[in-house]
Design an enzyme around this catalytic site. Sequence first.
Site, PDB file in Angstrom:
ATOM      1  N   THR A  25     119.353  -5.048   7.023  1.00 43.79           N
ATOM      2  CA  THR A  25     118.890  -6.384   7.395  1.00 43.79           C
ATOM      3  C   THR A  25     118.393  -7.124   6.162  1.00 43.79           C
ATOM      4  OG1 THR A  25     118.290  -5.708   9.633  1.00 43.79           O
ATOM      5  CG2 THR A  25     117.184  -7.652   8.748  1.00 43.79           C
ATOM      6  N   ASN A 177     117.618   3.663  15.162  1.00 49.19           N
ATOM      7  CA  ASN A 177     116.507   2.955  14.530  1.00 49.19           C
ATOM      8  C   ASN A 177     115.712   2.039  15.458  1.00 49.19           C
ATOM      9  OD1 ASN A 177     117.837   4.209  12.492  1.00 49.19           O
ATOM     10  ND2 ASN A 177     118.074   2.420  11.190  1.00 49.19           N
ATOM     11  N   TYR A 179     116.544   0.334  18.275  1.00 45.69           N
ATOM     12  CA  TYR A 179     117.120  -0.794  18.995  1.00 45.69           C
ATOM     13  C   TYR A 179     117.585  -0.359  20.394  1.00 45.69           C
ATOM     14  CZ  TYR A 179     116.246  -3.234  14.739  1.00 45.69           C
ATOM     15  OH  TYR A 179     115.593  -3.789  13.669  1.00 45.69           O
TER      16      TYR A 179
END
Length: 366
Positions: A25, A177, A179
């Site tokens: 990200t 992670n 999500y």
Amino acid sequence: MTKLLTPFNSAGLTLSNRIVMAPMTRFRAEEDGTPLPIVADYYRQRASAGLIVTEGIWPSRRGQSGWRIPGLESERHVAGWRQVTEAVHAAGGRIFAQLMHGGRQGHPRSRILGDIPAGPSAVPVPGPVHVKDGKAAPIMPRAMTHDDIHTAVADHVAAARNAMRAGFDGVELHGANSYLIHQFLADNTNLRTDAYGGDISGRIRFPLELVQAIADAIGAGRLGLRLSPGNPQFGMEEASPAPVYRAFLARLDGLGLAYLHLTDDDRYPALADLRPRWHGTLIANVGENRTPTTREAGELLLATERADLVSYGRLFISNPDLPYRFAAGLPLNTHIDQRELYGHGAAGYTDYQAWPEPQPGAMSQP
């Protein structure tokens, strides 16, 4: 010639080398989720990777996890990502779009809809959380209804089709992670007692339905899946990951997916346990929550047949030409400008320099 630098061919992938750029990200999108023009420059610079996996992209505004994270919902998004894929392909690279639904992640102050995010159960993330104008206390997410679950599947399918229209070589589904998929798999974020919770078969039901729906829409050979069993990021708890992920992979193994992208963790040696249970292509990531993966660590993964491909994250931030540096035995730039890591401009993003390649007839760099 090291194995990392040899070509790889499978039913779903034809790659120039076995080095994968991991998704990271970077917050380089407009407020509506359209990738900024510099995103094309960033990925083009790193097109010598055998495969690039983009940063997480939300499939719809309902799955938006943060401000200035990109989307793949609108025609404007598709046009923006098409510039990226064209730049990467012109440089000889291959690129998959990672679809990342935030689930319980997110805050009304950082969501286009200004709404409350929804996850498997009403369990908040640990706080404080980042919002577009600073930090805030976490909010209580909604527990997804069955309609919400079916909508999430439909949103992913639409985004996967948009990815194909934008010119991506495939899609990676983010099941890691913290999500949405990870939230259905984990102990403390899935407290449901209906068909999408309770026992192992319930907890893997939504992830299986989602994978199957996208595979049906774009072809299994264009779909990868990332998992991070036991990863504690953002307050995730998995007391006994092995039975859950073994059952999940047993149902996935015969679908013909392009790959499984598996993150190893000190709490649960996922590669050692799950590699024998996966008969397709496996991308290994051993740098999550650890020091950055070295060339030697990547070679060892391939030599011991724990992986077919190896993904690198942080080293690609500051070394856009990482495969060339590995091949030539050149020094690596290990400095990352932390101030600009999540900025919105070129600084700390596209201004890392590649090593000057020698001209024909010139002596090689030391």
